[in-house]
Design a protein around this motif. Structure first.
Motif, short mmCIF file in Angstrom:
data_model
loop_
_atom_site.label_atom_id
_atom_site.label_comp_id
_atom_site.label_asym_id
_atom_site.label_seq_id
_atom_site.Cartn_x
_atom_site.Cartn_y
_atom_site.Cartn_z
N ALA A 1 0.84 -1.21 0.00
CA ALA A 1 0.00 0.00 0.00
C ALA A 1 0.88 1.25 0.00
O ALA A 1 0.62 2.21 -0.74
N ALA A 2 1.93 1.24 0.83
CA ALA A 2 2.83 2.40 0.90
C ALA A 2 3.56 2.58 -0.43
O ALA A 2 3.74 3.71 -0.92
N PHE A 3 3.96 1.48 -1.03
CA PHE A 3 4.67 1.54 -2.30
C PHE A 3 3.77 2.14 -3.38
O PHE A 3 4.17 3.06 -4.11
N ARG B 1 5.50 5.59 -4.32
CA ARG B 1 6.68 5.34 -5.15
C ARG B 1 6.38 5.43 -6.65
O ARG B 1 7.29 5.28 -7.46
N HIS B 2 5.11 5.66 -7.02
CA HIS B 2 4.80 5.80 -8.45
C HIS B 2 5.17 7.21 -8.88
O HIS B 2 4.61 8.18 -8.38
N LEU C 1 6.55 10.84 2.65
CA LEU C 1 7.49 9.73 2.85
C LEU C 1 6.87 8.63 3.72
O LEU C 1 6.28 8.91 4.76
N ARG C 2 6.99 7.41 3.26
CA ARG C 2 6.55 6.25 4.04
C ARG C 2 7.72 5.30 4.18
O ARG C 2 8.25 4.80 3.18
N ARG C 3 8.12 5.05 5.41
CA ARG C 3 9.30 4.21 5.67
C ARG C 3 9.17 2.84 5.00
O ARG C 3 10.14 2.31 4.45
N ALA D 1 0.96 -9.57 -2.24
CA ALA D 1 0.45 -8.25 -1.84
C ALA D 1 0.74 -7.20 -2.92
O ALA D 1 -0.07 -6.28 -3.13
N MET D 2 1.88 -7.31 -3.59
CA MET D 2 2.20 -6.36 -4.67
C MET D 2 1.29 -6.66 -5.87
O MET D 2 0.74 -5.73 -6.49
#
Ligand code: SAM
Length: 243
Positions: free
Chosen positions: A12-14, A18-19, A199-201, A75-76
């Motif tokens: 979910a964070a990605f 990250r897109h 930012l998401r760690r 999950a991805m």
């Protein structure tokens, strides 16, 4: 075993952060075109496709390119919108021999436990001396990536990633030779303020693998800088091309 497991929280964070927007990818589009020499009817493997950002970009850039996304993490895959998506991993690519014209691996090689096995599989599925394009942060090459300015402890994690030489050696053992190596810039965010806010760690492997204290100190540095620094965040990752 991948470096991190990519559970639904990571995915979910990605997907959320990250897109990269297409307008920030002009240099990547030009670099890919230089090495890919796209032609109608071409098939490209996106190995370790994640949530499908690059499969979507390639489909958008090239009318007649068939992109096959392969991704091991359930999950991805669940968040990937690319229609042609298969479960699978680098050491066991779920495609027939000589079935694609090129392969793309974006920020994947550091997760692959056996690079020689991956290179052997890529040699098997990529036909006619087609290119394998590897987009990555390699060991020792943190200088052009802004995240490492604020989280210098994460350079220690990057040091455990494969180096350019290690990837070259693994692929060399399977008959590949390097035909290109360049640093390619991208607009990661319109501003440092926006970058800090989003930012998401869990979307960044190097940040997942530093300590909580190191992460907290880096976050404080980032937010301090974001209060005064203007302009877009430009990072550059490497593109390594092998044939
Ligand atoms: C940092 S993400 C990059 C995703 C995507 N390529 C991108 O750039 O947006 C790394 C991806 O590599 C995948 N991965 C991990 N181990 C792998 C392996 N052995 N073979 C192929 N992909 C792998 C992960 O599941 C994850 O989706």
């Amino acid at each position: 075993m991948a470096r991190i497991a990519y559970d639904s929280r990571d995915a979910a964070a990605f997907a959320a952060t990250r897109h990269l927007p297409d307008q920030g990818l002009a240099a990547w589009r030009a670099a890919v075109a230089r090495h890919l020499q796209p032609r109608p009817g071409m098939r490209m493997l996106d190995l370790g496709a994640g949530t499908g950002m690059w499969a979507a970009a390639f489909t958008d850039w090239y009318d007649d390119l068939d992109v096959i996304a392969v991704e091991p993490a359930e999950a991805m895959r669940a968040r990937c919108t690319h229609p042609h998506l298969l479960p699978g991993e680098a050491a066991d690519i779920p495609l027939p021999d000589d079935s694609v014209d090129a392969a793309w691996l974006s920020t994947v090689v550091h997760h692959v436990p056996d690079l020689t096995a991956a290179a052997r599989e890529l040699r098997r599925v990529v036909r006619g001396g087609g290119p394998v394009l590897i987009r990555s942060a390699f060991a020792g090459r943190h200088q052009a990536i802004g995240l490492f300015r604020f989280f210098p402890e994460a350079i220690r994690v990057l040091g455990t990633y494969p180096s350019v030489g290690e990837v070259e050696a693994a692929f060399g053992a399977c008959g590949f030779a390097v035909t290109g190596f360049e640093q390619v810039p991208q607009t990661t965010s319109p501003s440092l303020r926006e970058f800090a806010a989003n930012l998401r760690r869990e979307a960044h492997t190097p940040l997942q693998l530093i300590t909580d204290d190191e992460y907290a100190a880096g976050l404080a540095r980032l937010h301090r800088a974001a209060r005064s620094e203007q302009g877009p965040v430009i990072d550059a990752l490497d593109l390594l091309v092998l044939r």
